[in-house]
Design a protein around this motif. Structure first.
Motif, mmCIF file in Angstrom:
data_model
loop_
_atom_site.group_PDB
_atom_site.id
_atom_site.type_symbol
_atom_site.label_atom_id
_atom_site.label_comp_id
_atom_site.label_asym_id
_atom_site.label_seq_id
_atom_site.Cartn_x
_atom_site.Cartn_y
_atom_site.Cartn_z
ATOM 1 N N ILE A 96 0.843 -1.202 0.000
ATOM 2 C CA ILE A 96 0.000 0.000 0.000
ATOM 3 C C ILE A 96 0.875 1.247 0.000
ATOM 4 N N LYS A 97 1.888 1.247 0.931
ATOM 5 C CA LYS A 97 2.762 2.417 0.998
ATOM 6 C C LYS A 97 3.511 2.612 -0.294
ATOM 7 N N LEU A 98 3.915 1.516 -0.868
ATOM 8 C CA LEU A 98 4.658 1.621 -2.116
ATOM 9 C C LEU A 98 3.769 2.112 -3.256
ATOM 10 N N GLN A 99 2.496 1.734 -3.215
ATOM 11 C CA GLN A 99 1.550 2.139 -4.274
ATOM 12 C C GLN A 99 1.363 3.642 -4.265
ATOM 13 N N PHE A 100 1.328 4.185 -3.087
ATOM 14 C CA PHE A 100 1.083 5.625 -2.972
ATOM 15 C C PHE A 100 2.361 6.430 -2.747
ATOM 16 N N GLY A 101 3.514 5.730 -2.669
ATOM 17 C CA GLY A 101 4.764 6.430 -2.435
ATOM 18 C C GLY A 101 5.364 6.985 -3.712
ATOM 19 N N GLY A 102 6.439 7.792 -3.505
ATOM 20 C CA GLY A 102 7.102 8.395 -4.643
ATOM 21 C C GLY A 102 8.263 7.550 -5.142
ATOM 22 N N GLU A 103 9.108 8.259 -5.895
ATOM 23 C CA GLU A 103 10.253 7.564 -6.496
ATOM 24 C C GLU A 103 11.267 7.111 -5.435
ATOM 25 N N GLU A 104 11.419 7.930 -4.400
ATOM 26 C CA GLU A 104 12.373 7.583 -3.353
ATOM 27 C C GLU A 104 11.971 6.304 -2.641
ATOM 28 N N SER A 105 10.684 6.204 -2.335
ATOM 29 C CA SER A 105 10.216 4.994 -1.657
ATOM 30 C C SER A 105 10.357 3.770 -2.538
ATOM 31 N N GLN A 106 10.212 3.954 -3.824
ATOM 32 C CA GLN A 106 10.371 2.812 -4.727
ATOM 33 C C GLN A 106 11.835 2.374 -4.804
ATOM 34 N N VAL B 283 10.976 -11.194 -13.174
ATOM 35 C CA VAL B 283 10.576 -10.485 -14.389
ATOM 36 C C VAL B 283 11.556 -9.346 -14.594
ATOM 37 N N ASN B 284 12.325 -9.450 -15.594
ATOM 38 C CA ASN B 284 13.330 -8.424 -15.881
ATOM 39 C C ASN B 284 12.905 -7.629 -17.107
ATOM 40 N N THR B 285 11.895 -6.838 -16.925
ATOM 41 C CA THR B 285 11.437 -5.977 -18.021
ATOM 42 C C THR B 285 11.471 -4.547 -17.542
ATOM 43 N N LYS B 286 11.528 -3.678 -18.520
ATOM 44 C CA LYS B 286 11.578 -2.265 -18.178
ATOM 45 C C LYS B 286 10.280 -1.805 -17.542
ATOM 46 N N GLU B 287 9.197 -2.463 -17.891
ATOM 47 C CA GLU B 287 7.914 -2.033 -17.365
ATOM 48 C C GLU B 287 7.728 -2.462 -15.918
ATOM 49 N N SER B 288 8.553 -3.408 -15.443
ATOM 50 C CA SER B 288 8.396 -3.906 -14.083
ATOM 51 C C SER B 288 8.932 -2.878 -13.102
ATOM 52 N N SER B 289 8.078 -2.508 -12.158
ATOM 53 C CA SER B 289 8.457 -1.527 -11.141
ATOM 54 C C SER B 289 8.503 -2.198 -9.791
ATOM 55 N N ALA B 290 8.939 -1.414 -8.787
ATOM 56 C CA ALA B 290 8.994 -1.949 -7.432
ATOM 57 C C ALA B 290 7.607 -2.288 -6.933
ATOM 58 N N VAL B 291 6.572 -1.499 -7.373
ATOM 59 C CA VAL B 291 5.195 -1.777 -6.958
ATOM 60 C C VAL B 291 4.737 -3.112 -7.519
ATOM 61 N N ASP B 292 5.062 -3.294 -8.783
ATOM 62 C CA ASP B 292 4.662 -4.560 -9.419
ATOM 63 C C ASP B 292 5.338 -5.733 -8.727
ATOM 64 N N GLU B 293 6.644 -5.566 -8.385
ATOM 65 C CA GLU B 293 7.363 -6.659 -7.744
ATOM 66 C C GLU B 293 6.823 -6.931 -6.357
ATOM 67 N N ALA B 294 6.409 -5.875 -5.665
ATOM 68 C CA ALA B 294 5.839 -6.071 -4.335
ATOM 69 C C ALA B 294 4.532 -6.844 -4.417
ATOM 70 N N TRP B 295 3.677 -6.471 -5.377
ATOM 71 C CA TRP B 295 2.409 -7.194 -5.534
ATOM 72 C C TRP B 295 2.675 -8.631 -5.962
ATOM 73 N N ARG B 296 3.694 -8.807 -6.774
ATOM 74 C CA ARG B 296 4.024 -10.163 -7.197
ATOM 75 C C ARG B 296 4.480 -10.991 -6.010
ATOM 76 N N LEU B 297 5.293 -10.348 -5.121
ATOM 77 C CA LEU B 297 5.759 -11.057 -3.945
ATOM 78 C C LEU B 297 4.583 -11.473 -3.067
ATOM 79 N N LEU B 298 3.598 -10.541 -2.923
ATOM 80 C CA LEU B 298 2.423 -10.855 -2.122
ATOM 81 C C LEU B 298 1.625 -11.995 -2.739
ATOM 82 N N ALA B 299 1.497 -11.939 -4.048
ATOM 83 C CA ALA B 299 0.751 -13.001 -4.736
ATOM 84 C C ALA B 299 1.452 -14.342 -4.584
ATOM 85 N N SER B 300 2.813 -14.295 -4.650
ATOM 86 C CA SER B 300 3.539 -15.558 -4.535
ATOM 87 C C SER B 300 3.390 -16.153 -3.147
#
Length: 1395
Positions: free
Chosen positions: A1215-1225, A1241-1258
């Motif tokens: 949640i914090k990462l979703q609403f955080g800025g670049e520094e938090s990411q 996932v090593n793509t340019k489109e993958s962000s820290a938010v996406d990785e966090a949600w992926r971690l939660l899903a995993s």
């Protein structure tokens, strides 16, 4: 103790070793212009002795002032034999004046010392403080004192009250030829001057501090008296006959008058009354001279007059009448008669054949006279003028000048030989060498304040430079160079001879009337006359002076005495017959410690083959005249032998006397002058007796050759000579040569660090309180060995011995009689040095003062023949070897000395006290002291060897064995000999010492990291002790700086004790967690638990367990008393704790916990401080706070901790990462990287938010839960933060528990989403998308039953119905439920129909 013989004296020159005596110059100018003509008076000298100079407790004891004149210069030197006087030498220079003969008089008053000086043109007075007034009391203990001349520069010597000029009208051409001066009882200074025209002038200076002017009285032969108030030429007073010219004056102060005695050149003695200014007596001295007619026609310019007083005879005077080829001393007594007149009583007339009398002095019993012979050599004699009816003068053996040439042996280096002769303590004065050096260098560019060693270097440099400058050829043979060396060194030696001759010119004699000390005053120094002992007197006396009563000098048996006298005569004949080469051979043999008997045989062979003057026949004839030659020989040997049983241990002086007297005596003969004097006297005695013993040995060998011709006893006496007498004579010769050697050998300078090291060694031996140590400030530089010994310890021992035998408690202190005291001092010093006596003080002194080279030489010289103090010598030789770094030689000597420990005085003192005599023998105590010394020196190998040797002495002493084995162990361990140290440990019979050694072995080997040896030793019967020591060390020391736990682990592994090894690692791991909260500690803890697990896996399963280490309660303070609390009260006994047993699974849990702690500490180091003591649940919380979700999940799985907190924490981070800025990411990537994702996932489109949600899903996928607890937790967290759930989460939740999802929607008033969910869920039941809700089959008559959460749906319907805005969705939901119900009815009917 030898008594003073007083039959003859010997001159001893106490040479000072200062190149130039430091005189302070004082210039006096009483007349402004020089006198016409150059008048030259002869050099004169004299001495003044204090009245209390013979009292031992006086500050002026053995203290005197010597003076000498030369032209216009007067030198005054105050000297003392007891203390070193500072600023004691002054030089007065009288401008345009010359000091007249007899013109210096020194007198003392209770408060002052007054020096009266008369020159040919002036008179002077110098008032100095008396030594008693310079110090508040007689108690002076310092070795250095200020002289009375210290403040002479502050005196105004040219003041009118202290000086007066003599007008030239009264002294034509300044030709005053005789003078004397005295003080009256009123303090007036009177100067009696011989008038050139005859008569006497008396000049008076008023008393010091009194008013008045200078007065002059002229005493005339006509008995007329006239007082001159003004200066008036004597020529106008009448004619004067030149015959009454005064050549010698003397004066005596009476109670109310002063009488002046004048000896004139007309041979008449005239006595004047100064008070009455009248001639009281006139006597012709030729009346006392037989055959005086020829003398009467001669002018008596060489006559001398001396005056003395004694209790028995009253006032006595001695007149010397000089005549060609003859001279006569006339001793007269002055007897008062009526009418204030006097007469002369003749006491004695003494004759002499010497021509030139330099000086003589009269005492109450003797006349001492000094002559010069034709070769300018000094001749001194004395005679008792009352009791010598034969008129035989007693001899004084003056010091002969140095040899004209120096014998350089073929095996000697010329430079070393000449330097040894020049700088010998008995050779040349430093002033003579210094003067010769100035001439040799042709300039005065020589420093006047150089040391003795510096002067030696300068002489060497000067001669070698002169030699090098004269060499013109580049190459020449060694022999030619040697010849050049001899040539230039002999040239310098000749210069020294000339100056030594000048400085040795005798000027006067002086005898103290109180102590009877006799001094010979020479131009450059003062020498002293010491009584000659009986044996020396016999050997040195010539036949001309050999008296008949000399037969009884050594024994009362006249026949034996004559035999001894004849025997000594034979020795003198032999001495004259020994050639210099043969004498050198004997010296060389003695120096090489060879037997002198063999060399004596060679010398005798040479003498017999070259006996051209029949010396041997004369000797044979004289020997035949001896009736009992054996008795004479034995008597002579007895007198030469200095062996004594006196106890020379230092003791308090005169314990019955006062402290003042005892302290004064403690300084007796302590000055550098006295030290040099006593030791040179000893050197002369030893040189004389060494020659005597050499000649005696030759005579004994000759007797063996002559046999029955000289020995009436025949074979028995020959056998006695061969077996007893010759060995004794040989030992005596070696002993006196040894004493001569040490009295002439100089000590070596010692560095401060060497002295400190030596003091440390003496402390180790308990000898640091030895009186043999000397401070540099009081030492001569340099000293001979005997001087060093005398100054450090011998002097006090000698004085203790003297005064313990000759003490008179009733007296105020001993009276110092020179002849008795100095003889006893020299004799006792010789006995102290005598090698055959049990006293061992001299070698001990050499050791204490670091004279190792000289001590080695001493031991070498006495080694072949001396059987006394053998062990002590070996011990000191070992000390020398130690100081020189020859440890193995020292060890051998120490071991050899052990055999004499209980027999010799020095070794008994060394081992005396400080040990248990019951359990420890003296020899073992000796070994212990030497071992301690070797330890202080730092020679562990020698300690081991000596301790091993000492074990043989401790066979029956278990304690000593244990101490020795402990020493051996310690030094083996220090040297790194681990196996030898272990063997010594095993051999130790004492269990407590063995345990101490074992503890030290463990500690040292661990510190050195020599763990292989420590682990692999067998430790017979010591296994448990080793483990206990290592466990104790492990538990008591810091965990990171010591490795005792690892050592214990290796120790147990090496012995296949895996459970113990595992227990050690487990304990270490647990302690690390408690005590080392750091990354390093956690890493070690992880490894420890792994090692413990491995150990348990090596054990059979039924035995794979261990005890959990027990820890003290948390409240216990480190180092606190186990019996009392902080208030000091007794605490109750601790409750016994339950013992826990751990299996592999328990250790694995600890390992997992430690692993997670390490992960946390590595990711977030500040957390390491709190992670060490955290429980599993607490650690999960910490891991979640740091984003370590994967590690936390494993820990939760191991310890069965619910994952709810993990999903809440991870959801919150998303949640914090979703609403955080670049520094938090950017920060998110740090904790994201620490978690393991199922796929990357090593793509340019993958962000820290996406990785966090992926971690939660995993995590939701990896950790399924019953009833969707984890999904509910995540969705609740999202909805509570107002964040819409992601589609994948809703989809996943639908599959897990749609009803729970519906309830969450309702709880958060998400009515639209709930309605949509219900519609989708109903459609799934109706067969459209049932797989998305986890429904295996839709509603049908053949499928399993399905259901709907009607309660939640009813709540939703009610809520929708009540809300006007949701009418559409409400109707839609109602219709959908209506469709579902219809299908339910149909399905029911169909199922019922099929039943």
């Amino acid at each position: 103790m030898a008594a003073a013989l007083e039959r003859s004296f010997i001159e001893i020159c106490g040479f000072e070793r200062e190149p130039v005596q430091r005189f302070r110059e004082v210039h006096l100018k009483s007349v402004s212009t020089p006198a016409p003509g150059a008048l030259k008076f002869p050099d004169t000298a004299g001495a003044f002795h204090y009245d209390d100079g013979g009292k031992a407790h006086s500050i002026t004891s053995n203290r005197f002032i010597s003076w000498s004149t030369s032209g216009d210069t007067l030198q005054l030197v105050e000297q003392s034999l007891d203390t070193n006087l500072l600023n004691s030498a002054i030089r007065l220079r009288f401008i345009h004046c010359n000091v007249v003969p007899g013109g210096v008089s020194i007198l003392e008053t209770p408060n002052n010392v007054v020096v009266l000086i008369a020159t040919n043109r002036s008179v002077h007075r110098m008032v100095l403080p008396h030594p008693k007034r310079m110090y508040r009391s007689e108690l002076v203990t310092e070795l250095h004192m200020q002289s009375i001349f210290t403040d002479v520069a502050k005196l105004n010597l040219q003041d009118a009250c202290h000086s007066a000029a003599i007008p030239s009208a009264l002294t034509p051409a300044g030709s005053v030829g005789a003078a004397t001066a005295w003080l009256t009882h009123q303090g007036d200074a009177n100067y009696a001057l011989a008038s050139p025209a005859g008569g006497i002038m008396v000049i008076t200076l008023p008393a010091h501090g009194a008013q008045g002017g200078v007065t002059v009285v002229e005493l005339k032969r006509s008995s007329m008296k006239r007082r001159l108030s003004v200066w008036m030429p004597s020529a106008i007073m009448g004619d004067q006959t030149p015959a009454d010219l005064v050549v010698s004056l003397a004066v005596r102060e009476l109670e109310d008058d002063s009488i002046i005695l004048a000896l004139c050149q007309d041979h008449k003695l005239r006595m004047w009354s100064f008070r009455d200014q009248a001639c009281l007596l006139e006597a012709d001295m030729l009346d006392y001279m037989p055959a005086s007619k020829r003398v009467k026609r001669l002018a008596g310019l060489g006559h001398r007059l001396r005056l003395t007083s004694c209790a028995a005879s009253g006032l006595c005077l001695a007149v010397y009448l000089a005549a060609p080829h003859r001279g006569q001393f006339i001793v007269l007594q002055l007897v008062p008669t009526d009418n204030n007149r006097y007469s002369l009583d003749h006491i004695s007339s003494l004759f002499s054949t010497q021509e030139t009398v330099v000086d003589f002095t009269l005492t109450s019993t003797d006349i001492w006279a000094l002559w010069l012979d034709d070769s300018n050599s000094s001749i001194v004699k004395y005679i008792n003028y009352e009791h010598n009816t034969a008129g035989q003068w007693n001899q004084v053996f003056v010091q002969p000048p140095p040899e004209d040439e120096v014998h350089v042996g073929v095996d000697q280096d010329p430079r070393e030989t000449y330097l040894e002769v020049l700088f010998s303590p008995l050779g040349f004065t430093a002033a003579a060498i210094f003067k010769a050096l100035q001439i040799f260098r042709r300039g005065p560019d020589v420093m006047t304040d150089m040391s003795w060693e510096g002067l030696k270097k300068e002489v060497t440099l000067a001669v070698e430079s002169e030699l090098q400058s004269s060499v013109t050829e580049f190459e020449f043979s060694q022999e030619e160079y040697r010849q050049l060396q001899v040539e230039f060194w002999s040239k310098f030696y000749a210069c020294c001879l000339q100056y030594q001759e000048v400085l040795s010119m005798p000027l006067a004699l002086s005898v103290s009337p109180h102590s009877h000390m006799v001094c010979l005053l020479k131009k450059g120094f003062v020498s002293f006359l010491l009584p000659c002992l009986a044996v020396d007197h016999l050997y040195l006396s010539s036949d001309d002076y050999f008296l008949c009563d000399d037969d009884t000098l050594l024994t009362e048996d006249a026949e034996v005495g004559r035999g001894v006298a004849t025997l000594v005569t034979c020795l003198r004949l032999l001495s004259d017959a020994v050639s210099p080469d043969m004498a050198y051979e004997m010296e060389k043999a003695l120096e090489h410690a060879e037997s002198p008997e063999r060399t004596a045989e060679l010398i005798l062979e040479n003498m017999l083959s070259h006996d051209n003057q029949n010396v041997m026949e004369d000797i044979q004839n004289k020997l035949q005249d001896i009736r009992n030659p054996m008795a004479a020989m034995l008597l002579l040997l007895r007198e030469l032998d200095l062996e004594t049983d006196l106890d020379f241990e230092e003791s308090p002086l005169l314990p019955g006397q006062t402290v003042s007297v005892r302290l004064s005596l403690s300084q007796l003969y302590a000055s550098t002058t006295a030290v040099s004097l006593v030791c040179q006297a000893l050197s002369h005695m030893t040189m004389t007796r060494a020659l005597l013993c050499r000649d005696l040995l030759l005579l004994l060998k000759l007797c063996l050759r002559l046999g029955d011709h000289v020995l009436a006893g025949g074979g028995a006496q020959l056998l006695q000579i061969q077996q007893e007498v010759i060995p004794r004579a040989s030992h005596l010769l070696s002993s006196y040569f040894l004493l001569k050697h040490v009295s002439q050998s100089l000590s070596c300078p010692v560095a401060d660090d060497t002295l400190d090291a030596n003091l440390q060694h003496l402390t180790a031996l308990d000898l640091s309180d030895s009186p043999c140590l000397v401070s540099k400030s009081t030492a001569l530089s340099p000293q001979t060995l005997v001087e060093l010994f005398y100054q450090t310890s011998a002097r006090k021992m000698i004085l203790s011995q003297i005064f313990s035998q000759n003490s008179d408690p009733s007296a105020g202190g001993p009276v110092l009689i020179w002849t008795d005291m100095i003889s006893n001092v020299v004799q006792l010093l010789a006995q102290l040095l005598w090698p055959i006596n049990p006293s061992f003080h001299f070698p001990e002194c050499l050791m204490a003062n670091c004279q190792y080279t000289q001590l080695q030489e001493y031991v070498r010289l006495i080694g072949p023949w001396c059987l006394v103090n053998i062990g002590s010598c070996r011990f000191l030789l070992a000390q020398c070897y130690l100081a020189n770094g020859e440890g193995h030689k020292a060890l051998q000597c120490f071991h050899e000395a052990a055999a004499e420990v209980e027999k010799e005085e020095f070794l008994i003192k060394l081992t005396g006290g400080g040990y248990d005599e019951v359990t420890c023998t003296p020899r073992l105590h000796y070994y212990n002291k030497v071992l301690r010394l070797l330890e202080d020196v730092g020679l562990p190998e020698l300690v081991i060897q000596l301790a091993t040797l000492a074990l043989a002495e401790a066979v029956n002493d278990v304690n000593s064995q244990a101490a020795l084995w402990t020493r051996i162990f310690k030094h083996h361990l220090d040297l790194g000999h681990n196996s030898d140290a272990y063997e010594a440990l095993i051999q130790n019979p004492d269990s407590s010492m063995q345990l101490d050694c074992l503890r030290q072995l463990v500690v040292v080997l661990c510190e050195r990291a020599q763990l292989h040896d420590l682990v692999h030793f067998s430790y017979v019967n010591l296994h448990d002790e080793v483990v206990s020591i290592m466990e104790s060390r492990a538990r008591g020391l810091d965990l990171l700086s010591h490795n005792y736990y690892e050592l214990l682990y290796a120790f147990h592994i090496n012995r296949h004790n895996y459970r113990k090894a595992g227990s050690v690692m487990l304990e270490l791991g647990m302690r690390l967690g408690r005590e080392v909260p750091s990354v390093v500690g956690l890493k070690k803890q992880v490894n420890c638990f792994l090692a413990a697990i491995n150990c348990l896996r090596l054990i059979r399963p039924q035995y794979a367990w261990m005890l959990q280490p027990a820890w003290p309660p948390q409240g216990d303070r480190p180092g606190a008393s186990p019996k009392r609390n902080s208030d000091g009260d007794f605490v109750s006994r601790p409750v016994k704790r339950q013992v826990d047993i751990l299996e592999i699974k328990d250790v694995e849990k600890e390992y997992a916990l430690a692993r997670c702690r390490l992960t946390l500490a590595e990711h977030h180091p500040p957390s390491a401080a709190i992670a060490g003591g955290a429980s599993a649940a607490e650690l999960v919380r910490l891991l979640l706070d740091c984003g370590l979700f994967t590690c936390a999940s494993r820990l939760c799985h191991t310890f069965k901790v619910p994952l709810t907190s993990l999903f809440e924490a991870l959801t919150y981070r998303c949640i914090k990462l979703q609403f955080g800025g670049e520094e938090s990411q950017n920060e998110a990537w740090l904790w994201l990287s620490a978690n393991q994702l199922s796929s990357v996932v090593n793509t340019k489109e993958s962000s820290a938010v996406d990785e966090a949600w992926r971690l939660l899903a995993s995590f939701l996928e990896r950790f399924p839960s019953a009833n969707g607890i984890h999904h509910r937790c995540v969705l609740t967290k999202l909805l509570s933060h107002g964040m819409p759930p992601p589609d994948w989460l809703v989809k996943s939740f639908k599959e897990v528990d749609a009803a729970a999802l519906l309830r969450l929607y309702l709880n958060f008033d998400l009515l639209d989403a709930a309605a949509e969910l219900v519609i989708e869920y109903v459609d799934a039941l109706l067969g459209r998308g049932h797989q998305y809700f986890g429904i295996k089959a839709p509603l049908s008559a053949t499928a399993p039953c399905v259901w709907l959460p009607y309660t939640s749906i009813d709540q939703l319907m009610v809520a929708l119905k009540e809300t006007q805005t949701n009418v559409i969705i409400y109707n839609k939901l109602r219709d959908k439920l209506s469709d579902y119900h219809k299908l339910v009815d149909q399905t029911t009917e169909m199922r019922l129909a099929n039943i």
